[in-house]
Design an enzyme around this catalytic site. Structure first.
Site, PDB file in Angstrom:
ATOM      1  N   CYS A 329       0.874  -1.171   0.000  1.00  0.00           N
ATOM      2  CA  CYS A 329       0.000   0.000   0.000  1.00  0.00           C
ATOM      3  C   CYS A 329       0.915   1.226   0.000  1.00  0.00           C
ATOM      4  CB  CYS A 329      -0.965  -0.032   1.173  1.00  0.00           C
ATOM      5  SG  CYS A 329      -0.211  -0.352   2.789  1.00  0.00           S
ATOM      6  N   GLY A 332       2.862   0.362   3.937  1.00  0.00           N
ATOM      7  CA  GLY A 332       3.001  -1.081   4.066  1.00  0.00           C
ATOM      8  C   GLY A 332       2.773  -1.604   5.466  1.00  0.00           C
ATOM      9  N   TRP A 333       2.007  -0.878   6.294  1.00  0.00           N
ATOM     10  CA  TRP A 333       1.797  -1.370   7.656  1.00  0.00           C
ATOM     11  C   TRP A 333       0.318  -1.349   8.087  1.00  0.00           C
ATOM     12  CZ3 TRP A 333       5.612   2.760   9.877  1.00  0.00           C
ATOM     13  CH2 TRP A 333       5.072   4.046   9.771  1.00  0.00           C
ATOM     14  N   ASP A 334      -0.627  -1.153   7.146  1.00  0.00           N
ATOM     15  CA  ASP A 334      -2.057  -1.252   7.450  1.00  0.00           C
ATOM     16  C   ASP A 334      -2.740  -2.220   6.481  1.00  0.00           C
ATOM     17  OD1 ASP A 334      -2.464   0.631   9.677  1.00  0.00           O
ATOM     18  OD2 ASP A 334      -1.847   2.168   8.263  1.00  0.00           O
ATOM     19  N   ARG A 335      -2.980  -1.761   5.268  1.00  0.00           N
ATOM     20  CA  ARG A 335      -3.630  -2.612   4.267  1.00  0.00           C
ATOM     21  C   ARG A 335      -2.753  -3.801   3.876  1.00  0.00           C
ATOM     22  NH1 ARG A 335      -4.989   2.497   0.494  1.00  0.00           N
ATOM     23  NH2 ARG A 335      -3.110   3.204   1.588  1.00  0.00           N
ATOM     24  N   ARG A 381      -3.896   3.689  15.852  1.00  0.00           N
ATOM     25  CA  ARG A 381      -5.147   3.307  15.188  1.00  0.00           C
ATOM     26  C   ARG A 381      -6.281   3.141  16.200  1.00  0.00           C
ATOM     27  NH1 ARG A 381      -2.127   5.147  11.903  1.00  0.00           N
ATOM     28  NH2 ARG A 381      -1.274   3.993  10.122  1.00  0.00           N
TER      29      ARG A 381
END
Length: 537
Positions: A329, A332-335, A381
């Site tokens: 994404c 590179g650390w959520d989706r 989050r």
């Protein structure tokens, strides 16, 4: 690079279904406590918090070692990437007796280390292409998107100054020529150099398919392009790769998921927002076998969109092609961990990877490695209500069916002609018709019922007996699908049990009006720990 290789431990069979919730992996509660307390940073692994992280990393190495021989890319103090594990696992080959001599990697780890060091500035936040799953000899990788000129100049300049004039992102000192120095003054040549190493790394890992989850062509902040992507590289450096633009909502969208009582059904992303400019783009040869109308993607709700994207990724890695896959994404650390985790769990549930791990063990591994140690900002989050992490594991109930099984393709290639009588499709239709709802969060397909024999949605061997005697292959395949459903349910149940007792109760901030009770009830009802009423079943 440590040349440490892990020998395979004795395999453990899958846990049997019982009327009790599945056992929790030792340390899972501690892992979630630590995860919800602070974001992982490789350079901060010291003191009390560091000892916890060391235990987590050690446990991950142990779990990887059950089924694979691997080497380790050392990232002590975050020298390569500040939000990647201190011990980055590179899976070389499966080490069970059955697969010991199959699909062995041809990658030289020392060469991989060199390419990583040279290519790390090519991508946002230095989050380089990193292999994380090995399936049928193919590497499934993750990364951030490509860095834009602002970050690229800033990072290379920072590295140059603080390394005493030696920028290891470019080359060793003896490799830097006067021509190289002159090329640094040009945008085009700077991108050629850095992205060239990124491309070499991709090719060395035999990656052919690049799946971009960004809803933007380039990420813009304060009027500046801070990131780019392969699909808009002006020089078309990535033209030899198969590029897929599969835009997926960012973590901000998952606040709406929480605000809707954790109900993903009917939740549709607003594709008309100004910053959304990346259309869905998938080569036709990858979509023809999926029976999905991709032109309708903007009308899909969150469940259907996630399901269809996962089907696409599974079809790519399960094809006859020997090429690997990269998913990314922006950072590179959520989706990215969402889909990496779903891929890992789906393939495990089919008995195709991590074959010796029990449900509680694969859950620990994917939470710790795919999410925590790769820098997911759970603390941030949760404070914003952007519960993409929770969505990932609650979503497992939506991928239990044969549609998501990688065994499906393998079965169709080897299945002989059917005899007369009940067909595979007939039996699958019976299963869908006779079972309870698996899509409503308020249904009786809950934490307790999911692991109970005879619960709605459970599959019995009496159904298999309907298959004619000449179709034993079908029966065996259906039994495997039943096992898939059971295993994914056990993973989800174990996650919900631990999450609700650690993270879940702290995610709702106290209210001066005493509304905390209502918020907690909303969480408990939303995740399926308690049914709302019989009318929703």
């Amino acid at each position: 690079m440590a040349g440490a290789r892990a020998a395979a431990a004795a395999s453990a069979g899958p846990s049997a279904s019982s009327g009790n919730p599945p056992p929790q992996e030792p340390g899972l509660g501690e892992l979630l406590e630590e995860f919800s307390r602070t974001q992982y940073r490789a350079k901060d692994c010291s003191g009390t918090g560091g000892s916890k992280v060391e235990r987590i990393e050690k446990r991950c190495l142990e779990l990887f070692g059950r089924d694979y021989c691997y080497s380790v890319i050392q990232n002590v103090n975050g020298d390569i990437c500040g939000h990647y594990p201190q011990h980055i696992v590179f899976l070389e080959y499966e080490s069970s007796e059955k697969e010991k001599d199959t699909f062995q990697s041809t990658v030289q780890v020392s060469k991989l280390q060199d390419l990583v060091n040279r290519s790390k500035t090519a991508r946002c936040r230095g989050r380089f292409v990193c292999p994380v799953i090995l399936f049928k000899g193919k590497h499934i990788c993750r990364s951030a998107t490509l860095a834009g000129w602002g970050e690229l100049y800033g990072r290379t300049g920072y590295n140059y100054i603080f390394s005493g004039g030696a920028d290891d992102a470019w080359a060793d000192a003896e490799d830097i020529t006067e021509e190289d120095c002159a090329l640094r003054s040009s945008d085009t040549h700077l991108f050629d150099k850095v992205r060239g190493y990124d491309i070499k790394l991709l090719r060395y890992l035999s990656v052919k398919y690049i799946c971009d989850l960004m809803v933007e062509n380039k990420k813009v902040k304060f009027g500046m392009n801070v990131t780019s992507s392969e699909k808009v590289d002006k020089a078309q450096r990535y033209a030899d790769f198969t590029l897929l633009s599969i835009p997926y909502p960012g973590c901000e969208f998952f606040k709406e998921y929480k605000d809707r009582d954790y109900m993903a059904e009917g939740l549709i992303f607003n594709w008309k927002q100004d910053y959304v400019d990346a259309p869905l783009s998938i080569p036709d040869f990858l979509t023809c076998s999926l029976n999905i109308d991709w032109s309708q993607y903007q009308s899909w709700d969150l469940v259907q969109q996630t399901q269809n994207y996962l089907k696409l990724l599974l079809s790519i890695i399960n094809s006859d092609d020997d090429s690997g896959l990269l998913v990314h994404c922006i950072s590179g650390w959520d989706r990215t961990p969402l889909f990496i985790s779903l891929l890992r769990l789906s393939l495990w549930a089919d008995g195709l990877i991590h074959t010796s791990l029990k449900p509680a063990e694969i859950l620990y591994l994917t939470v710790a490695y795919d999410w925590f140690l790769f820098g997911h900002m759970l603390v941030d989050r949760l404070s914003k209500g952007e519960e993409i992490f929770f969505f990932c594991f609650n979503f497992l109930k939506h991928i239990i069916s044969e549609e998501f099984s990688a065994l499906k393709t393998q079965r169709r290639k080897s299945l002989p002609a059917r005899d007369a009588g009940f067909t595979l499709e007939d039996i699958c239709m019976l299963r869908r018709k006779d079972r309870g709802s698996t899509t409503s969060l308020g249904s009786d397909f809950s934490l307790v019922m999911e692991s109970s024999p005879g619960a709605a949605g459970s599959f019995t061997y009496e159904a298999v007996e309907l298959v004619p005697a000449g179709a034993q292959t079908q029966a065996a395949w259906l039994a495997a699908l039943s096992e898939r459903e059971t295993r994914l349910q056990e993973v989800r149940s174990a996650f919900l049990a631990t999450y609700s007792s650690t993270v879940g109760l702290r995610a709702a901030a106290p209210s001066p009006s005493g509304a905390i009770g209502g918020l907690l009830e909303q969480f408990v009802r939303g995740v399926g720990l308690r049914g709302t009423s019989s009318s929703t079943l």
